[in-house]
Motif scaffolding. Structure first.
Motif, PDB file in Angstrom:
ATOM      1  N   ASN A   1       5.894  39.178 -63.386  1.00  0.00           N
ATOM      2  CA  ASN A   1       6.638  37.852 -62.609  1.00  0.00           C
ATOM      3  C   ASN A   1       5.827  38.076 -61.402  1.00  0.00           C
ATOM      4  OD1 ASN A   1       8.171  35.613 -61.782  1.00  0.00           O
ATOM      5  ND2 ASN A   1       8.835  37.203 -60.321  1.00  0.00           N
ATOM      6  N   HIS A   2       5.514  39.441 -60.777  1.00  0.00           N
ATOM      7  CA  HIS A   2       4.908  39.654 -59.637  1.00  0.00           C
ATOM      8  C   HIS A   2       3.944  40.961 -59.673  1.00  0.00           C
ATOM      9  CE1 HIS A   2       9.093  41.289 -59.939  1.00  0.00           C
ATOM     10  NE2 HIS A   2       8.625  42.156 -59.686  1.00  0.00           N
ATOM     11  N   THR A   3       3.140  41.100 -58.741  1.00  0.00           N
ATOM     12  CA  THR A   3       2.403  42.203 -58.810  1.00  0.00           C
ATOM     13  C   THR A   3       2.824  42.938 -57.435  1.00  0.00           C
ATOM     14  OG1 THR A   3       0.645  41.331 -57.210  1.00  0.00           O
ATOM     15  CG2 THR A   3       0.484  41.334 -59.757  1.00  0.00           C
TER      16      THR A   3
ATOM     17  N   ASN B   1      21.939  50.524 -66.800  1.00  0.00           N
ATOM     18  CA  ASN B   1      20.356  50.656 -66.621  1.00  0.00           C
ATOM     19  C   ASN B   1      20.212  51.016 -65.201  1.00  0.00           C
ATOM     20  OD1 ASN B   1      20.471  48.321 -65.465  1.00  0.00           O
ATOM     21  ND2 ASN B   1      20.015  46.831 -67.325  1.00  0.00           N
ATOM     22  N   HIS B   2      18.911  50.911 -64.941  1.00  0.00           N
ATOM     23  CA  HIS B   2      18.627  51.509 -63.695  1.00  0.00           C
ATOM     24  C   HIS B   2      18.962  50.475 -62.486  1.00  0.00           C
ATOM     25  CE1 HIS B   2      15.771  48.629 -64.755  1.00  0.00           C
ATOM     26  NE2 HIS B   2      15.163  48.253 -63.641  1.00  0.00           N
ATOM     27  N   ASP B   3      19.544  49.366 -63.062  1.00  0.00           N
ATOM     28  CA  ASP B   3      20.083  48.078 -61.982  1.00  0.00           C
ATOM     29  C   ASP B   3      21.712  48.121 -61.973  1.00  0.00           C
ATOM     30  OD1 ASP B   3      17.599  47.440 -61.444  1.00  0.00           O
ATOM     31  OD2 ASP B   3      17.190  45.827 -62.969  1.00  0.00           O
ATOM     32  N   GLN B   4      22.237  48.958 -62.806  1.00  0.00           N
ATOM     33  CA  GLN B   4      23.732  48.673 -62.958  1.00  0.00           C
ATOM     34  C   GLN B   4      24.380  49.995 -62.629  1.00  0.00           C
ATOM     35  OE1 GLN B   4      25.183  45.742 -63.612  1.00  0.00           O
ATOM     36  NE2 GLN B   4      23.136  44.871 -64.097  1.00  0.00           N
TER      37      GLN B   4
ATOM     38  N   LEU C   1      10.364  42.771 -70.771  1.00  0.00           N
ATOM     39  CA  LEU C   1       9.688  42.117 -69.901  1.00  0.00           C
ATOM     40  C   LEU C   1      10.467  41.702 -68.539  1.00  0.00           C
ATOM     41  CD1 LEU C   1       8.735  41.214 -73.163  1.00  0.00           C
ATOM     42  CD2 LEU C   1       7.626  39.590 -71.811  1.00  0.00           C
ATOM     43  N   ASP C   2       9.990  42.247 -67.480  1.00  0.00           N
ATOM     44  CA  ASP C   2      10.717  42.315 -66.319  1.00  0.00           C
ATOM     45  C   ASP C   2      10.853  40.856 -65.960  1.00  0.00           C
ATOM     46  OD1 ASP C   2      11.848  44.016 -64.194  1.00  0.00           O
ATOM     47  OD2 ASP C   2      10.287  42.556 -62.894  1.00  0.00           O
ATOM     48  N   ALA C   3      12.048  40.428 -65.204  1.00  0.00           N
ATOM     49  CA  ALA C   3      12.416  39.083 -64.771  1.00  0.00           C
ATOM     50  C   ALA C   3      11.829  38.159 -65.431  1.00  0.00           C
ATOM     51  CB  ALA C   3      11.627  39.162 -63.209  1.00  0.00           C
TER      52      ALA C   3
ATOM     53  N   SER D   1      25.969  49.517 -56.078  1.00  0.00           N
ATOM     54  CA  SER D   1      24.734  49.944 -55.781  1.00  0.00           C
ATOM     55  C   SER D   1      23.831  50.246 -56.979  1.00  0.00           C
ATOM     56  CB  SER D   1      24.582  50.885 -54.755  1.00  0.00           C
ATOM     57  OG  SER D   1      23.288  51.526 -54.719  1.00  0.00           O
ATOM     58  N   ARG D   2      22.429  49.956 -57.101  1.00  0.00           N
ATOM     59  CA  ARG D   2      21.738  50.378 -57.997  1.00  0.00           C
ATOM     60  C   ARG D   2      21.283  51.724 -58.142  1.00  0.00           C
ATOM     61  NH1 ARG D   2      16.830  46.178 -58.654  1.00  0.00           N
ATOM     62  NH2 ARG D   2      15.961  47.144 -56.620  1.00  0.00           N
ATOM     63  N   ASP D   3      21.668  52.451 -56.869  1.00  0.00           N
ATOM     64  CA  ASP D   3      21.427  53.700 -56.735  1.00  0.00           C
ATOM     65  C   ASP D   3      22.358  54.839 -57.545  1.00  0.00           C
ATOM     66  OD1 ASP D   3      18.850  53.951 -55.275  1.00  0.00           O
ATOM     67  OD2 ASP D   3      19.933  54.036 -53.320  1.00  0.00           O
TER      68      ASP D   3
ATOM     69  N   ASP E   1       7.447  50.260 -53.482  1.00  0.00           N
ATOM     70  CA  ASP E   1       8.621  49.408 -52.426  1.00  0.00           C
ATOM     71  C   ASP E   1       9.753  49.319 -53.311  1.00  0.00           C
ATOM     72  OD1 ASP E   1       9.032  48.113 -49.981  1.00  0.00           O
ATOM     73  OD2 ASP E   1       8.940  46.046 -51.348  1.00  0.00           O
ATOM     74  N   ASP E   2       9.441  49.098 -54.578  1.00  0.00           N
ATOM     75  CA  ASP E   2      10.636  48.928 -55.516  1.00  0.00           C
ATOM     76  C   ASP E   2      10.567  49.682 -56.680  1.00  0.00           C
ATOM     77  OD1 ASP E   2      12.946  47.602 -56.674  1.00  0.00           O
ATOM     78  OD2 ASP E   2      11.984  45.847 -57.495  1.00  0.00           O
ATOM     79  N   ASN E   3      10.313  50.968 -56.327  1.00  0.00           N
ATOM     80  CA  ASN E   3      10.189  52.082 -57.376  1.00  0.00           C
ATOM     81  C   ASN E   3       9.594  51.691 -58.634  1.00  0.00           C
ATOM     82  OD1 ASN E   3      11.606  53.614 -55.797  1.00  0.00           O
ATOM     83  ND2 ASN E   3      13.792  53.450 -57.010  1.00  0.00           N
TER      84      ASN E   3
HETATM   85  C1  NOJ Z   1      14.373  43.760 -62.511  1.00  0.00           C
HETATM   86  C2  NOJ Z   1      14.268  45.156 -62.363  1.00  0.00           C
HETATM   87  O1  NOJ Z   1      15.110  45.678 -63.626  1.00  0.00           O
HETATM   88  C3  NOJ Z   1      14.522  45.706 -61.155  1.00  0.00           C
HETATM   89  O2  NOJ Z   1      14.822  47.068 -60.993  1.00  0.00           O
HETATM   90  C4  NOJ Z   1      13.646  44.965 -60.160  1.00  0.00           C
HETATM   91  O3  NOJ Z   1      13.843  45.281 -58.891  1.00  0.00           O
HETATM   92  C5  NOJ Z   1      13.331  43.624 -60.282  1.00  0.00           C
HETATM   93  N1  NOJ Z   1      13.411  43.076 -61.595  1.00  0.00           N
HETATM   94  C6  NOJ Z   1      12.022  43.095 -59.714  1.00  0.00           C
HETATM   95  O4  NOJ Z   1      11.053  43.591 -60.536  1.00  0.00           O
END
Ligand code: NOJ
Length: 556
Positions: free
Chosen positions: A102-104, A326-329, A198-200, A413-415, A59-61
């Motif tokens: 932080n989540h699954t 990074n993959h979000d920027q 470590l994510d989030a 956009s992150r894409d 859902d979120d790659n």
């Molecule tokens: C940060 C990650 O870098 C991002 O890609 C993701 O969508 C969120 N945390 C949620 O895991």
């Protein structure tokens, strides 16, 4: 000086989905990565941070994990993982994996169980609450926009998700959850990984009672879940139970809205928590009121102030991570450089900065080629869940026009950073023989790895040199930092110093010629050129810098 391998490392981030496809399904995979390790070795990096490779419904790659001990179907098998890791080791490359806890995914067996009934043994693995007056338990907003709660009819309760509804937040208050996470970390360490991103990581601890957040905040509720009351206790426990049990595991925490003072708590050398953190101040500067989809003009003096503050204020107390993308920027050259006329010069200038600062540098895949933002003009081209939710919330409600949102997306956009790697000028840039999961950037025929490897003047070869020099000069890694001419809106000028070894860095952040005057305080007898993206000699002095010129000297 507290030397560590991960302080001296140069990290390369792989977003596996977009790196190299080996089986023609249009999605990058582990075998694809293995086939490109010689390329990474040639670049000179010594550590790979792999974005999530775990089983996931995507859902979120992959940032929505349904099994922490298995591999994503599209990426291959555990054997492929082991082979990739062995091949990395042969080449002296460390492997750091993503820890998304932080989540699954809502498809993780813990959540599948948890949602069955209130007395299920896994109920308390997640954050369930009764509604309030027929509505959500509080007013928190998801970081992907929309409400942070989803309703479950069978049990008549809501669960918390700070990201998508398919990413339910784990309940870190529950010691069983923490022990499961620690066991899973050991599983991967024992398989040979060298560390975790470590994510989030700033969101694990939520304030008791989950109070309503301030509505003026873009991320409503963030004051009650970022840097929460037990967060440092959790990291200390993780360190004691896992990290300290092994030799020198690298950790880097992704911590939103983090100040220098917070950073010292998360990663201070005296704290026994994390090795370093990713801060966001320099990449959030152009967002109005913290809203990622509302932009304000960029100001160079503000950017420098942030970069320099992290350099001086962590010195000797905590360790920086240095990144531009990074993959979000978005892509760095599109953001701070000129991705057309001066693409080559400006990309080199930007990484001259990253490679001459104190901290561990991170290169996101494709940055070494000067890859640019995606250039999409239609909403259909975007795949990111964040884009889809923002579009629904702002465009489909008439808040913002489609044209305006498309303009913003083309910048932010992150894409933009997720378009597949451009390996050569053949069909789909050599990324896949099938149809790429996300549309290629059309410029792959000119911007690609093959061209870069063949061209001695390429960004790739410059980056290779920057990495080599950094490995040979401890001053580039550990030296203290001093900035000059802070108010200059065009030039970034600073020195580094370590045990009498001195370095002067002068960077022109504009597409125009700019005068540089050597600060009076800088005294020297001898100087030599360290690196430059133009022809230059090693004589320090006043000079006229050419568009996006970067020049670095060593002096005594
Ligand atoms: C940060 C990650 O870098 C991002 O890609 C993701 O969508 C969120 N945390 C949620 O895991």
């Amino acid at each position: 000086m507290d030397r560590k391998w991960w302080k001296e490392a140069v990290v390369y981030q792989i977003y596996p989905r977009s790196f190299q496809d080996s089986n023609g399904d249009g999605i990058g995979d582990l075998k694809g990565i293995t086939s490109r390790l010689d390329y990474l070795q040639e670049l000179g990096i010594d550590t790979v941070w792999l974005s999530p490779h775990f089983k996931s419904p995507n859902d979120d790659n992959g940032y929505d994990i349904s099994d922490y001990r298995d591999i994503m179907d599209e990426f291959g098998t555990m054997e492929d993982f082991d082979e990739m890791q062995q091949e990395m080791r042969k080449r002296g490359i460390h492997l750091v994996i993503d820890l998304v806890v932080n989540h699954t995914s809502d498809e993780h067996e813990w959540f599948v169980e948890s949602k069955k009934s209130k007395d299920n043994p896994y109920r308390d693995y997640y954050i369930w609450r009764d509604g309030k007056d027929g509505k959500e338990p509080n007013n928190w907003v998801s970081r992907f926009s929309g409400k942070a709660w989803d309703y479950n009819g069978e049990t008549n309760q809501y669960y918390l998700h700070l990201y998508s509804p398919k990413q339910p937040d784990l309940n870190w208050e529950n010691p069983k959850v923490r022990d499961e996470i620690y066991d899973m970390m050991k599983f991967w360490i024992e398989k040979g990984v060298d560390g975790f991103r470590l994510d989030a990581a700033g969101s694990y601890s939520k304030t008791e009672g989950l109070p309503d957040g301030d509505l003026n905040n873009v991320n409503v509720g963030a004051e009650y879940y970022l840097h929460g009351p037990r967060i440092h206790e959790y990291f200390k426990e993780m360190n004691e139970k896992v990290l300290s049990q092994y030799d020198d595991i690298m950790t880097v925490g992704e911590i939103a809205a983090v100040t220098v003072e917070d950073a010292k708590k998360y990663s201070g050398t005296d704290r026994q928590e994390l090795g370093m953190i990713f801060q966001f101040e320099h990449v959030n500067l152009e967002y109005k009121n913290g809203d990622r989809y509302s932009l304000k003009p960029f100001k160079m003096s503000e950017f420098k102030k942030v970069m320099s503050k992290w350099q001086t204020e962590l010195d000797g107390l905590a360790w920086n991570s240095l990144y531009l993308a990074n993959h979000d920027q978005p892509r760095s050259v599109s953001r701070w450089g000129d991705d057309k006329k001066y693409r080559n010069e400006s990309a080199k200038m930007l990484y001259t900065m990253i490679m001459t600062m104190q901290g561990t540098p991170y290169i996101y895949q494709g940055e070494e080629l000067g890859m640019t933002n995606a250039g999409y003009t239609s909403i259909e081209d975007y795949q990111d869940i964040n884009v889809r939710t923002i579009w629904k919330e702002r465009v489909l409600t008439g808040m913002v026009s489609p044209e305006e949102m498309l303009d913003t997306l083309s910048v932010i956009s992150r894409d933009n950073a997720r378009t597949p790697m451009q390996w050569d000028d053949s069909k789909n840039g050599g990324f896949t023989t099938g149809t790429p999961w996300l549309k290629m950037n059309r410029n792959y025929t000119e911007i690609n790895a093959k061209e870069s490897l063949d061209n001695p003047d390429s960004i790739f070869h410059y980056m290779q040199k920057l990495i080599k020099l950094r490995k040979q000069n401890a001053v580039a890694v550990y030296g203290s930092f001093h900035e000059y001419d802070e108010e200059n809106e065009s030039l970034y000028v600073y020195t580094r110093e370590l045990d009498g070894q001195k370095m002067l860095v002068v960077l022109n952040f504009t597409g125009e010629e700019k005068e540089f005057h050597l600060p009076k305080e800088i005294e020297y007898n001898k100087s030599q050129l360290y690196i430059s993206n133009y022809e230059n000699d090693g004589k320090i002095g006043d000079k006229c810098l050419r568009p996006y010129e970067a020049v670095v000297y060593l002096y005594e």
